[in-house]
Design an enzyme around this catalytic site. Structure first.
Site, mmCIF file in Angstrom:
data_model
loop_
_atom_site.group_PDB
_atom_site.id
_atom_site.type_symbol
_atom_site.label_atom_id
_atom_site.label_comp_id
_atom_site.label_asym_id
_atom_site.label_seq_id
_atom_site.Cartn_x
_atom_site.Cartn_y
_atom_site.Cartn_z
ATOM 1 N N HIS A 121 -7.094 -0.789 5.928
ATOM 2 C CA HIS A 121 -8.125 -0.492 4.929
ATOM 3 C C HIS A 121 -8.621 -1.844 4.397
ATOM 4 C CE1 HIS A 121 -9.610 0.949 0.994
ATOM 5 N NE2 HIS A 121 -9.529 2.181 1.448
ATOM 6 N N ASP A 198 1.389 -0.944 2.873
ATOM 7 C CA ASP A 198 0.428 -0.144 2.124
ATOM 8 C C ASP A 198 0.736 1.326 2.438
ATOM 9 O OD1 ASP A 198 -1.740 1.441 1.493
ATOM 10 O OD2 ASP A 198 -3.249 0.060 2.282
ATOM 11 N N GLN A 201 -1.401 6.232 2.343
ATOM 12 C CA GLN A 201 -1.539 7.457 3.139
ATOM 13 C C GLN A 201 -0.204 8.089 3.509
ATOM 14 O OE1 GLN A 201 -4.289 9.087 3.823
ATOM 15 N NE2 GLN A 201 -5.625 7.549 2.924
ATOM 16 N N LYS A 224 -3.675 10.162 -4.319
ATOM 17 C CA LYS A 224 -3.616 10.710 -2.953
ATOM 18 C C LYS A 224 -2.431 11.645 -2.786
ATOM 19 C CE LYS A 224 -6.493 7.231 -0.986
ATOM 20 N NZ LYS A 224 -6.654 6.033 -0.190
ATOM 21 N N CYS A 361 -13.755 2.523 4.915
ATOM 22 C CA CYS A 361 -13.219 1.229 4.445
ATOM 23 C C CYS A 361 -12.376 0.566 5.518
ATOM 24 C CB CYS A 361 -12.395 1.383 3.167
ATOM 25 S SG CYS A 361 -13.330 1.969 1.777
HETATM 26 C C1 LIG Z 1 -6.980 4.835 -0.307
HETATM 27 C C2 LIG Z 1 -6.373 3.696 0.372
HETATM 28 C C3 LIG Z 1 -6.320 2.443 -0.224
HETATM 29 C C4 LIG Z 1 -6.966 2.144 -1.553
HETATM 30 O O1 LIG Z 1 -6.394 2.907 -2.575
HETATM 31 P P1 LIG Z 1 -7.037 2.880 -4.026
HETATM 32 O O2 LIG Z 1 -6.393 4.032 -4.717
HETATM 33 O O3 LIG Z 1 -8.508 3.068 -3.846
HETATM 34 O O4 LIG Z 1 -6.707 1.568 -4.633
HETATM 35 C C5 LIG Z 1 -5.701 1.427 0.455
HETATM 36 N N1 LIG Z 1 -5.133 1.627 1.650
HETATM 37 C C6 LIG Z 1 -5.151 2.828 2.263
HETATM 38 C C7 LIG Z 1 -4.493 3.001 3.590
HETATM 39 C C8 LIG Z 1 -5.778 3.903 1.644
HETATM 40 O O5 LIG Z 1 -5.811 5.084 2.247
#
Ligand SMILES: *Cc1c(COP(=O)(O)O)cnc(C)c1O
Length: 403
Positions: A121, A198, A201, A224, A361
């Site tokens: 992302h 990260d 997801q 999420k 993104c």
């Molecule tokens: C949604 C997402 C982000 C960003 O998250 P925010 O809540 O907008 O800060 C970063 N990495 C991944 C893989 C995402 O799905």
């Protein structure tokens, strides 16, 4: 049998109509919906004990502080962090990544190397590019293959004693690919590099154990995983959080302040300057409780069923191509012939179906496939096979209108 009908009753928004049609919400990878149990916690906070935390001797402040710190412990237990103070509340994944990237600008030197995956992302690319610009460190990329998986043999060759940091998502938001993070972490540690994962997801879809993974940093957002927007966490191993300088100065993050010198508070307060999103933190805890009550493994199994069903049905559509076919979660990213994803998304919206279109993104992934973007349907545990059938019918209609 997964009790999806009963679960759907927990989500008031699923009752609403969009453009006169029952809402079919397939944009869960962008944000998830909020169950009544979490909405109730938010209403209860503002109705009964809204107050600033940590500083007050009065009852409301103490109640708010207790609930906020309890939420931290819910997160600690859920992810098996060693200590509650290793869980730092932030405004979300993006904020958490920037905190670590900013901290590392003091720890990196010219010629040091950092490694990123091709599946990221933008929020796990741009902060590191900024970091490299600032420090003169080099950014290297683990490439991906046609199935949307990382080339692990190349990763191994990129690693050396120069590698200081590796960052990678657990699951790609654009394709749903589940990355082999255990192996990524192990190999990085073999050369002495730290790893940031990260988990934006992965947190909604699987059980994660920080100690078992031996991960150095792990970040995610509440919104999420059935929580509100504006709140997330940065997990860091104690030794790393102690090494990193604070990100922001302000109230709450200090021990003593004089104009000559300020000493910083201990963890987690060192990284929580200012009044945090108190209600959000408490609601995040409630969201984790909610998914645990359903059982995260049962959720994962049911979502795999939806993924298999959806993949099979969508593949029957002539000219439809799915991007990302390796081991993955309930995300289907696709295009139909050369119809622009935006046009498909707009027609689906008229039919009450919410999907995401565009680059998600993750422009480097779209460049890899040489496409402007995809249509992405991402399923959650409150979705049904009947809704997938509605999507398939909607798509057929959109295609006949656009061809
Ligand atoms: C949604 C997402 C982000 C960003 O998250 P925010 O809540 O907008 O800060 C970063 N990495 C991944 C893989 C995402 O799905």
């Amino acid at each position: 049998m997964f009790p999806v009908d009963q679960i759907r009753n927990d989500f008031p928004i699923l009752q609403r109509k969009v453009n006169g049609k029952p809402l079919v919400y397939f944009d869960n990878a962008a944000t998830s919906q909020t169950p009544q149990q979490v909405i109730d916690v938010i209403v209860d906070y503002y109705t009964n004990y809204n107050a600033n935390i940590h500083r007050g001797v009065h009852t409301l402040s103490q109640e708010a502080t207790d609930k906020y710190e309890q939420a931290r412990i819910i997160l600690q237990k859920h992810f098996n962090a060693r200590n509650p103070y290793e869980m730092i509340f932030t405004s979300g994944t993006t904020h958490s990544i920037n905190m670590v990237a900013s901290g590392f600008s003091k720890l990196l030197q010219k010629e040091d190397e950092v490694i990123v995956s091709a599946l990221e992302h933008h929020s796990n690319i741009v902060p590191w590019q900024m970091l490299c610009e600032k420090t003169g460190a080099l950014l290297k990329v683990i490439p991906m293959n046609d199935e949307g998986a990382l080339k692990m043999d190349v990763y191994e060759n990129l690693l050396s004693e120069k590698t200081k940091l590796v960052f990678c998502n657990h699951i790609s938001n654009a394709l749903g690919t589940i990355n082999p993070i255990k192996e990524i972490i192990e190999k990085a540690h073999n050369v002495g590099a730290a790893v940031l994962i990260d988990g934006a997801q992965s947190v909604p879809h699987m059980k994660i154990d920080f100690q078992e993974l031996d991960v150095d940093f792990y970040v995610a957002s509440a919104h999420k995983v059935c929580g509100p927007t504006g709140i997330g966490f940065l997990y860091g191993k104690q030794e790393w959080l102690e090494k990193l300088p604070p990100y922001q100065g302000g109230g709450e993050m200090i021990e003593t302040v004089t104009f000559e010198k300020t000493t910083y508070a201990g963890l987690p307060h060192k990284f929580e300057a200012g009044t945090p999103d108190i209600c959000g933190g408490i609601a995040f805890g409630a969201a984790i409780d909610y998914v645990n009550k359903i059982d995260i493994d049962a959720i994962a199994n049911y979502e795999q069923e939806l993924l298999e069903y959806g993949t099979e049905k969508l593949q029957e559509i002539h000219g439809l191509r799915i991007f990302g076919t390796s081991n993955k979660t309930s995300v289907i990213s696709f295009n139909v012939n050369d119809i622009h994803p935006y046009d498909i998304g707009s027609i689906l919206d008229k039919l009450g179906i919410a999907v995401r279109t565009g680059h998600h993104c993750a422009q480097p992934i779209m460049d890899f496939y040489n496409i402007p973007g995809t249509v992405r349907a991402s399923f959650a545990f409150y979705n049904t096979k009947e809704e997938i059938d509605i999507l398939v019918e909607g798509l057929k209609r959109a295609i006949s209108m656009l061809s």
